[in-house]
Design an enzyme around this catalytic site. Structure first.
Site, PDB file in Angstrom:
ATOM      1  N   ASP A  10       0.882  -1.173   0.000  1.00  0.00           N
ATOM      2  CA  ASP A  10       0.000   0.000   0.000  1.00  0.00           C
ATOM      3  C   ASP A  10       0.918   1.220   0.000  1.00  0.00           C
ATOM      4  OD1 ASP A  10       0.942  -0.439   2.604  1.00  0.00           O
ATOM      5  OD2 ASP A  10      -0.856   0.384   3.548  1.00  0.00           O
ATOM      6  N   ASP A  15       6.936   1.328   2.471  1.00  0.00           N
ATOM      7  CA  ASP A  15       6.771   0.377   1.360  1.00  0.00           C
ATOM      8  C   ASP A  15       7.743   0.716   0.235  1.00  0.00           C
ATOM      9  OD1 ASP A  15       3.649  -0.873   1.771  1.00  0.00           O
ATOM     10  OD2 ASP A  15       4.004   1.117   2.590  1.00  0.00           O
ATOM     11  N   ASP A 246       8.185  -1.505   7.154  1.00  0.00           N
ATOM     12  CA  ASP A 246       8.205  -2.357   5.963  1.00  0.00           C
ATOM     13  C   ASP A 246       9.627  -2.650   5.502  1.00  0.00           C
ATOM     14  OD1 ASP A 246       5.475  -2.378   6.022  1.00  0.00           O
ATOM     15  OD2 ASP A 246       5.224  -0.892   4.438  1.00  0.00           O
TER      16      ASP A 246
END
Length: 314
Positions: A10, A15, A246
């Site tokens: 996402d 990310d 992440d």
């Protein structure tokens, strides 16, 4: 033979960093990236993902648009932390060509790829687990055909970061998290929220300041997208360390030796609690009498991780 990675995102700041790390590892082939609503809406996630691939000169990797809502139709986002555009309000992705996206929906593509390469794919899930749960429902054999799964999400001590007791990815789609933990038979390694609250996975600010100061396109991109998150951590939260959840998860996925402290447990997700909906519940004492279904990472080799982070921005 290269290791095949399928990455579900996402794409916000961490990310983006995780994708950059995966793309910098020579023996990893990223065969696809699936996008889901989370930090920002799914269309912006797709734009951000394409931008990361552009910075890394890897627009050859297929990107798939996934779910725009949770299984229950609720939308939870994190623009306060990641910026309205998900990349620190740098607006670096606003002009990306959405025509580059694949036409196949993310969950359908995940099933197709798993069936094309049974037993070969490592799935790295860095987002709400909506796409993963849909894939499990589309093809009951989906989980059996995965090599392994790494999940950034869940919590082990009831410390919430999106609600009073739920971690964001699980809180954004509790039903999907429940289905994923219940139905995945392959090895599942989890990087929970609490791991990112201590020195066990974080980095001193002097290291971070040096990290973002390198004069390369990737380093400049990294600096541009992190400024809001850094302000939240450094000034508002007064954290003594920098964290990127992440990125930590991806470090463990690409090099298992980074995880130097783990524990196998049974974990599930609370769906009904008034205050605890979306909280991951760990059966530490074995009260439920069920076999462990996840491997929790409790400590990482931050020195090894930093070596990889330095390499990824060159």
């Amino acid at each position: 033979m290269k290791r095949k990675f399928l990455i579900d995102v996402d794409t916000g700041v961490d990310d983006a960093q995780a994708l950059m790390l995966a793309l910098s590892i020579p023996d990893i082939e990223v065969i696809g990236i699936t996008c889901v609503s989370g930090n920002v809406d799914v269309d912006q996630v797709c734009r951000n993902t394409l931008k990361v691939l552009s910075v890394c000169n890897r627009l050859d990797i297929p990107v798939y648009r996934g779910s725009s809502k949770s299984l229950a139709g609720i939308v939870l986002e994190a623009s306060y932390y990641h910026g309205k555009d998900g990349l620190g309000d740098s607006y670096l992705s606003k002009d990306m060509d959405m025509g580059l996206l694949q036409r196949e929906p993310a969950a359908v593509a995940m099933v197709s790829l798993i069936n094309k390469y049974p037993g070969e794919i490592t799935l790295v899930a860095l987002a709400p687990l909506t796409n993963v749960a849909l894939s499990l429902r589309l093809d009951p054999s989906f989980g059996n055909k995965l090599k392994e799964v790494f999940i950034m999400g869940g919590n082990t001590e009831g410390r919430g970061n999106s609600t009073v007791s739920a971690e964001f990815n699980f809180g954004a789609d509790p039903e999907a998290a429940f289905v994923t933990l219940s139905d995945l038979p392959c090895p599942v390694t989890m990087i929970p929220w609490e791991l990112n609250l201590t020195e066990a996975s974080c980095h001193p600010w002097n290291w971070f300041d040096d990290w973002i100061s390198h004069n390369t396109p990737k380093a400049q991109f990294n600096k541009a997208i992190t400024h809001i998150a850094v302000y939240r951590q450094r000034v508002e939260m007064k954290s003594p360390f920098y964290r990127s959840c992440d990125l930590t998860a991806m470090a463990v996925a690409v090099d298992k030796s980074v995880a130097i402290g783990t524990e196998s447990v049974y974990a599930t997700v609370e769906l009904s609690g008034t205050l605890t909906r979306g909280q991951m519940v760990v059966d530490w004492k074995g009260f439920l009498g069920k076999k462990p279904n996840v491997i929790l990472v409790k400590k990482v080799n931050v020195e090894r991780a930093r070596q990889m982070y330095d390499e990824m921005i060159k």
